[in-house]
Write an enzyme that holds these catalytic residues in place. Structure first.
Site, short mmCIF file in Angstrom:
data_model
loop_
_atom_site.label_atom_id
_atom_site.label_comp_id
_atom_site.label_asym_id
_atom_site.label_seq_id
_atom_site.Cartn_x
_atom_site.Cartn_y
_atom_site.Cartn_z
N HIS A 32 46.14 48.79 47.98
CA HIS A 32 45.91 47.65 48.87
C HIS A 32 47.22 46.96 49.27
O HIS A 32 48.28 47.19 48.69
CB HIS A 32 45.01 46.63 48.19
N GLU A 65 40.28 47.80 39.84
CA GLU A 65 41.47 47.95 39.00
C GLU A 65 41.09 47.82 37.52
O GLU A 65 39.98 47.39 37.17
CB GLU A 65 42.50 46.87 39.38
#
Length: 273
Positions: free
Chosen positions: A8, A101
Site C-alpha cells: 500500500h 498485515e
C-alpha cells in the site's frame, strides 16, 4: 498468470514509525499520490483482470486507485483511436481479512522496537497466505489462460508470507530455498506463473512399453522485485503537508489548472467574484 504483489501507499503510522498491523492507519497525502502513480503505471502496460486487497483502508484505497486507472486508460484509448466507447465493467477490488498485515497485538500503535512477544506468529501468517492462494489464485490458474493479470495489494510482512507460499508451491529452486523480498510503499513484485510440460511416467510405464506422457506443471518466474519506477520524479510536499493524513476535501494541484466548475462560470457571468 501475471501477478503483482503490491504494498500500500505511505501511511500516517509509517511516517510516525509505529507498529500498524491490524491498526487501520490512513494514507498520507503523499501516499495517495503514490497510489495514483501506481495505478496509472500498471494501466499503461497491463489490462488487469482481478484485484484483491487487504480489507484495511490503506490497502483498499491503493487497490481502488489501481482499478480506477484501468477504467480511465481503456476509455482514453477508445477516445484516442476514434472508437465508440464500449461499455466497460469497472473492476471492483475484493477486500479480504486474510490479506491483513501481521497482528502485533499489544504493540499495535507503539513505536518500532517495542517488544511484541505476543504478536501473530509466522506460521499463523503462512496459513492465512496459503488460504488466499488456495481459495483465490488456484481457481484462476485452473480456469483462465495467459491473459489473466492479478494485482494483490496488501502489506510488507504478509506479502512476504504470500511470496514464500507461492515459492514453495510454484518455485523452481530446491525445496526450502524460499527467500524474502522487500516492499517499499507502492513497491511491487512482478511474477509470471505459467504451465510447462513435464515428463511423467505411469507406475507400469516401463513394463508395458507405454510412452511417457507430458503433463503441464505450473512454475513461477519473478521478473521484478520492489519495482518503484512509477515513483520517479515524485517528491513529497514540504512543510509537513505530504506526511499529513490525506483529506479528500483538499484541492489537488490539477484542480487549479483544470476547467472551471459550472458554478464558477455562472458566478463569473453574473459578475460575482
Amino acid at each position: 498468470m501475471r501477478l503483482f504483489l503490491v504494498r500500500h501507499g505511505e501511511t500516517v503510522d509509517n511516517v510516525a514509525g509505529l507498529y500498524a498491523g491490524v491498526r487501520d492507519s490512513p494514507l498520507t497525502a503523499h501516499g495517495v499520490l503514490q497510489a495514483r502513480r501506481l495505478g496509472e503505471h500498471i494501466a499503461k502496460h497491463h489490462r488487469v483482470t482481478h484485484v484483491f486487497s487487504s480489507d484495511l483502508q490503506r490497502a483498499v484505497f491503493t487497490a481502488v486507485k489501481v482499478a480506477d486507472a484501468q477504467l480511465s486508460q481503456r476509455q482514453r484509448c477508445d477516445t484516442n483511436n476514434g472508437d465508440v466507447p464500449e461499455t466497460i465493467e469497472k473492476l471492483e477490488p475484493v477486500p479480504l481479512v486474510d490479506l491483513r498485515e501481521r497482528d502485533f497485538r499489544s504493540a499495535e500503535g507503539k513505536k518500532f522496537g517495542t517488544a511484541h512477544d505476543d504478536a501473530e506468529t509466522h506460521e499463523e501468517m503462512r496459513l492465512r497466505a496459503a488460504r488466499f492462494v488456495q481459495g483465490h489464485l488456484v481457481p484462476l490458474l485452473a480456469s483462465r489462460g495467459s491473459e489473466t493479470v492479478v494485482v494483490v495489494v496488501a502489506h510488507g510482512l504478509i506479502l512476504n508470507s504470500l511470496f514464500r507460499v507461492l515459492q514453495a508451491r510454484y518455485g523452481t529452486g530446491p525445496r526450502g530455498s524460499e527467500t524474502s523480498a522487500a516492499w517499499s510503499n507502492t513497491g511491487y513484485l512482478e511474477a509470471v506463473v505459467k504451465a510447462v510440460a513435464a515428463d511423467t511416467e505411469g507406475s507400469n510405464a516401463e513394463d508395458s512399453g507405454e510412452r511417457k506422457t507430458k503433463q503441464p506443471q505450473l512454475t513461477m518466474t519473478v521478473v521484478g522485485v520492489n519495482v518503484l519506477r512509477h515513483l520517479e520524479g515524485l517528491k513529497k510536499t514540504k512543510g509537513g503537508i505530504g506526511s499529513a493524513q490525506f483529506d479528500k476535501r483538499q484541492r489537488t494541484m490539477d484542480s487549479f489548472f483544470g476547467p472551471a466548475s459550472k458554478k464558477q462560470r455562472v458566478d463569473r457571468e453574473s459578475g460575482i467574484s
